[in-house]
Design a protein around this motif. Sequence first.
Motif, short mmCIF file in Angstrom:
data_model
loop_
_atom_site.label_atom_id
_atom_site.label_comp_id
_atom_site.label_asym_id
_atom_site.label_seq_id
_atom_site.Cartn_x
_atom_site.Cartn_y
_atom_site.Cartn_z
N LEU A 186 0.24 -3.82 3.00
CA LEU A 186 -0.54 -2.59 2.95
C LEU A 186 -0.39 -1.95 1.58
N ALA A 187 -1.51 -1.61 0.96
CA ALA A 187 -1.53 -0.81 -0.26
C ALA A 187 -1.86 0.62 0.14
N LEU A 188 -0.90 1.52 -0.06
CA LEU A 188 -1.05 2.93 0.32
C LEU A 188 -1.28 3.74 -0.95
N VAL A 189 -2.48 4.25 -1.11
CA VAL A 189 -2.90 4.87 -2.36
C VAL A 189 -3.34 6.30 -2.09
N GLN A 218 2.79 -1.40 -0.85
CA GLN A 218 2.86 -0.77 -2.17
C GLN A 218 2.47 0.68 -2.02
N LEU A 219 3.28 1.57 -2.55
CA LEU A 219 2.96 2.99 -2.61
C LEU A 219 2.47 3.29 -4.01
N ASP A 220 1.25 3.81 -4.13
CA ASP A 220 0.65 4.07 -5.44
C ASP A 220 0.06 5.47 -5.43
N LEU A 221 0.80 6.43 -5.99
CA LEU A 221 0.32 7.80 -6.10
C LEU A 221 -0.32 8.00 -7.47
#
Length: 249
Positions: A186-189, A218-221
Amino acid sequence: MFRKHELIPSRHMGRPVNLWRYGHYGPPLIAFPSASGMAHEWESNDMVAALAPWLEEGKLKLYTVESNVSAVWTRKEVPAQERIKQHLPYERWVIDELVPFIRHDCQNDTIPIAAAGTSLGALYAANFALKFPAVFRYALCMSGRYDATWLTDGFVNDDVYFNSPISYVPGIQGDYLEQVRKNTHLALVCGQGRWEDGNIEDTQHLARLLEAKGISHQLDLWGHDVSHQWPWWAMQAKHHLAGYVHAAN
């Protein structure tokens, strides 16, 4: 680019369901709509245009579907315990009818499928990837809220619990956990600008839960100038799907 509207018959929904498909070849991606619930939402907001090079080159096939988000989550005049009952028919439509349609269209009965969504669509993408890891190997979740109880005003029953990732991820264990670990990423953006209050916190919370369970993510803020709006989601989709498209091709 290849572009076609479809009405997919559904015994679960009791009516045909709208779908747009784009691209003639490549790994399949289902895009779930946000609060509009409309199948043409991604095209209307330039998300399809953002992915056009891959669609034209045969590196991606995109399926944008309608959802029953209003019947399940946002029609607050209906009691939550009645609304949530409407989710199961949609879930069965996706798994029993939409997935076989896509695999037939791709001429591959076992091809992995990716999911994506913005805002409420991100909840759908994350939920399907976590509940059905043998089908959904990747989910791009942009600006989502993953604690579904904010949509039910705190009401919880089994149907709400098992469609609220922040609720059920801590309880994932055993063979099911191993399947999620093996298959799904999961890419969490999320941006940190206007209209992202609550989304930032839920995105970080879900990332912590996935980390605790050893589930690939992946956590991408993005920055404080990045707001809860389509132009930013188009950029985020191009950025993150580049890796998915490269790996799948």
